[in-house]
Design a protein around this motif. Structure first.
Motif, PDB file in Angstrom:
ATOM      1  N   UNK A  96     -32.274  36.351  19.934  1.00  0.00           N
ATOM      2  CA  UNK A  96     -31.729  37.292  20.915  1.00  0.00           C
ATOM      3  C   UNK A  96     -32.508  38.598  20.913  1.00  0.00           C
ATOM      4  N   UNK A  98     -19.079  32.588  19.943  1.00  0.00           N
ATOM      5  CA  UNK A  98     -19.740  33.429  20.954  1.00  0.00           C
ATOM      6  C   UNK A  98     -20.300  34.691  20.320  1.00  0.00           C
ATOM      7  N   UNK A  99     -19.630  35.120  19.263  1.00  0.00           N
ATOM      8  CA  UNK A  99     -20.123  36.313  18.571  1.00  0.00           C
ATOM      9  C   UNK A  99     -21.474  36.010  17.912  1.00  0.00           C
ATOM     10  N   UNK A 133     -24.126  35.882  20.421  1.00  0.00           N
ATOM     11  CA  UNK A 133     -24.231  37.193  21.075  1.00  0.00           C
ATOM     12  C   UNK A 133     -24.004  37.092  22.578  1.00  0.00           C
ATOM     13  N   UNK A 134     -22.994  36.291  22.921  1.00  0.00           N
ATOM     14  CA  UNK A 134     -22.693  36.033  24.319  1.00  0.00           C
ATOM     15  C   UNK A 134     -21.439  36.822  24.691  1.00  0.00           C
ATOM     16  N   UNK A 135     -21.632  38.031  25.183  1.00  0.00           N
ATOM     17  CA  UNK A 135     -20.497  38.920  25.426  1.00  0.00           C
ATOM     18  C   UNK A 135     -19.587  38.407  26.538  1.00  0.00           C
ATOM     19  N   UNK A 136     -20.183  37.817  27.571  1.00  0.00           N
ATOM     20  CA  UNK A 136     -19.380  37.358  28.700  1.00  0.00           C
ATOM     21  C   UNK A 136     -18.368  36.301  28.281  1.00  0.00           C
ATOM     22  N   UNK A 150     -17.482  35.619  25.230  1.00  0.00           N
ATOM     23  CA  UNK A 150     -16.606  36.195  24.214  1.00  0.00           C
ATOM     24  C   UNK A 150     -15.424  36.867  24.895  1.00  0.00           C
TER      25      UNK A 150
END
Lengths: 208, 486
Positions: free
Chosen positions: B41, B428-429, B432-435, B437
């Protein structure tokens, strides 16, 4: 009295005109300075904590690039630069403020940044992407508030008119840039001199 | 004595072989292969297990037809026949999937007379095994049927869209399901040339946009007309590679140096490539200033939207999924098996990967490792919507390679569907997928609030009552005091 002093930064955020006046002319300078340091320290603490503990939605951090010691630098150096630049300018521009007064007013102006950002460290763990908007909104609000207080504080300390304060602020920013440049120049020169002597030393040691 | 010795030695040998067999293929470890890597990432190169291993080399000599001479292109048909465009020898070499020679074609019959190729550069085979050849030297595209009989010739088109001194130098050709022919032409900046079924030029499609350096632009504003004429002209970059997927979308590469070096063009020529990975697909993300970015010269798209691009500069092959996540990287410039000298074309089918080397005139055959197969399968299942299977495969993939961050999104999505919101959030954390998450968190929050609704509401009402009581009490106390003072 102590209780009053602790409350003072909070009162100041709401009544800046009255309180900055009192800071300069009526209150104990020593006490003010201590509170200033406390404010500075809490801002550093806020930044460090928010780097580590703010919610995932608003805080993507690279674990290898987090450095709490650098957070101290990020807070202290700009404040120091601002105060030095501002003091250097205003002494030439008939400002009434002493250096200590400038430091105190600047530090007190930082209060909203702590006041708003600190609760958000905790709160940001309970928001979704859509609600993150409020986080960014309040952050910008905190910055705007801080700038407003800084402006009022500076105006009161130097007894300037608003337009003159505005002009000094702009000049202060320019002076900060200048200061940064001089610092870099100084450090790189010192580095080169040190390097020069160390090379000479090595040469001598290797020869004899 | 002698016999005994021999016996002992053979026993030893058998033992050694037995041990070798039992230890089996070496375990795939992340740090095992220095060439295999991926980008995290944070756009840092991180180690990864090798997804493909080179197993074989195929060249003209070994086929007994003389060395390939500057082959420029090849194509693998649906029934796994390999058509190699042997440009220098003006012939097409057809191999079966075990790399045995089937036949070579160096001529076809046109109007009763035999006609040949002249430095042909590109080849394409459609579903009915019709062969399309970009016969560059003769400035035409040749369409042969499955028996290599001539169907049609697309010669230099005439159109008001084309300038007078236009020369038709086709280098790559693809054909869609409706038999429209798309030709990449050398020296054309307007995009690909599209030809109708009967071979008439219809339009240009998907031109690259001109990118202007602002400083250069400023200079030009101040320059006189004469000075301007001396300066470099800004024309859109040419395409360097072309392929088509089963749905008829064109995949193209260019040497543009921008974020959209890879394009997926729809029928209107719009770029519809999804760039939802951690960075836009563009080959190497990190490179030295002197080395410069990847120069992508060929693209090969397989089913389920997985596509690979070839970087001619460093000889690496980058494979992305439909969302634009980098799956794996392999290859390189060098002398070992699995490295190339001047790679020009890639093709992928099933678990195989073929790379054509122009200077050496050979094809390197790669086969997916267990890791490569797993990740391919996972992405395919995911693309088909089978999230359960995808999650299981991704689980195995991350067991082999924790650095593959986007795999956690795959697992997380399956968990989300199963209602395991908290576990999904954790995954998701990691990716690093904020959407996603955020989506998982909203569901989790709703669930928790609903579950504890009674206690939360009781708490709130209780606090309200307490505050009210306190207020009332204070008021009463004040009134009492007030009376006393009066």
């Amino acid at each position: 009295m102590n209780n009053e002093m602790i409350k003072y930064p909070f009162t100041l955020t709401i009544h800046p005109f009255k309180c900055f006046w009192e800071l300069k002319y009526e209150l104990n300078q020593r006490m003010n300075l201590i509170i200033s340091v406390v404010i500075l320290f809490s801002l550093i603490l806020t930044n460090v904590l928010s780097n580590q503990y703010a919610g995932f939605i608003v805080n993507l951090y690279h674990p290898e690039e987090i450095n709490s010691l650098m957070e101290i630098v990020y807070v202290v150096v700009p404040v120091l630069f601002f105060c030095v630049a501002n003091w250097s300018l205003t002494t030439l521009m008939d400002g009434e403020g002493k250096f200590v007064e400038i430091v105190i007013s600047t530090c007190f102006a930082l209060t909203p940044l702590i006041l708003i950002n600190f609760p958000w460290i905790w709160l940001s763990n309970f928001i979704s992407m859509q609600e993150a908007m409020f986080f960014y909104l309040s952050q910008s609000f905190a910055v705007a508030w801080f700038l407003f207080l800084l402006f009022i504080g500076n105006m009161t300390v130097h007894q300037f008119t608003p337009s003159k304060t505005f002009a000094t602020m702009l000049l202060t920013i320019a002076a900060m840039g200048f200061l940064a440049f001089l610092c870099l120049l100084f450090f790189s020169l010192v580095q080169q001199i040190v390097g020069f002597f160390s090379v000479i030393y090595q040469e001598i040691v290797l020869r004899y | 004595m002698n016999k005994l010795q021999k016996f002992a030695i053979s026993l030893l040998a058998v033992g050694a072989v037995w041990i070798a067999i039992n230890t089996g293929p070496a375990k795939v470890l992340a740090s095992n292969d220095p060439d295999a890597y991926n980008y995290s990432f944070w756009e840092e190169a991180v180690p990864a297990p090798a997804a493909y291993k080179a197993v074989d080399l195929v060249d003209g000599e070994s086929l007994g037809i003389g060395a390939f001479k500057e082959p420029n292109d090849f194509y693998v048909s649906n029934d796994h026949l390999i058509y190699v465009m042997d440009s220098g020898n003006n012939r097409v070499v057809i191999l079966d999937e075990r790399f045995h020679l089937i036949r070579t074609i160096d001529s076809f019959i046109q109007d009763g007379t035999e006609d040949g190729f002249s430095n042909p550069q590109g080849i394409f085979v459609n579903d009915e095994n019709h062969v399309f050849i970009a016969d560059t030297g003769n400035q035409r595209v040749i369409h042969l049927d499955q028996d290599f009989q001539l169907v049609k010739i697309i010669a230099e088109p005439e159109s008001e869209l084309l300038s007078a001194n236009f020369t038709f130098l086709p280098v790559k050709v693809v054909v869609d399901n409706a038999d429209r022919v798309f030709v990449m032409v050398e020296g054309v900046f307007d995009g690909f040339m599209e030809f109708s079924v009967d071979g008439h030029f219809t339009t240009f499609i998907g031109a690259n946009r001109v990118r202007v350096d602002p400083i250069e632009y400023l200079w030009k504003r101040f320059a006189t007309r004469e000075q301007r004429s001396q300066m470099v002209m800004y024309v859109p970059t040419e395409f360097t590679g072309l392929d088509i997927d089963e749905k008829g979308f064109l995949y193209a590469t260019n040497a543009d140096n921008s974020d959209d070096v890879i394009k997926k063009l729809n029928a209107r020529g719009d770029d519809i490539l999804r760039r939802e990975g951690y960075f836009a697909p563009r080959g190497d993300v990190r490179y030295t200033q002197s080395g410069g970015p990847s120069r992508l010269i060929d693209i090969s798209v397989s089913d389920d939207e997985i596509y690979s691009v070839l970087d001619s500069k460093r000889g690496r092959i980058f494979t992305y999924n439909g969302d634009g996540h980098l799956l794996y990287v392999f290859g390189g410039i060098g002398n070992k098996l699995g490295e190339f000298h001047s790679p020009v074309a890639i093709e992928r089918y099933d678990d195989h990967f073929l790379v054509l080397d122009k200077e050496l005139g050979e094809i390197t055959v790669f086969i997916a490792t267990a890791y490569g197969q797993m990740i391919n399968e996972a992405v395919k299942s995911y693309e088909r919507g089978d999230e359960e299977a995808a999650a299981q495969l991704f689980e195995e993939v991350v067991n082999l390679n924790v650095n593959l961050e986007f795999a956690y999104t795959g697992i997380g999505k399956a968990l989300l569907r199963q209602g395991q919101y908290e576990a999904a959030m954790d995954h998701f954390r990691i990716s690093l997928d904020q959407n996603n998450y955020s989506k998982a968190y909203l569901l989790y929050r709703n669930q928790t609030l609903r579950k504890h609704f009674a206690s939360i509401m009781t708490g709130i009402i209780g606090i309200g009552v307490l505050i009210l009581a306190a207020a009332v009490y204070r008021k009463l106390a004040k009134r009492k005091r007030g009376i006393v003072i009066e």
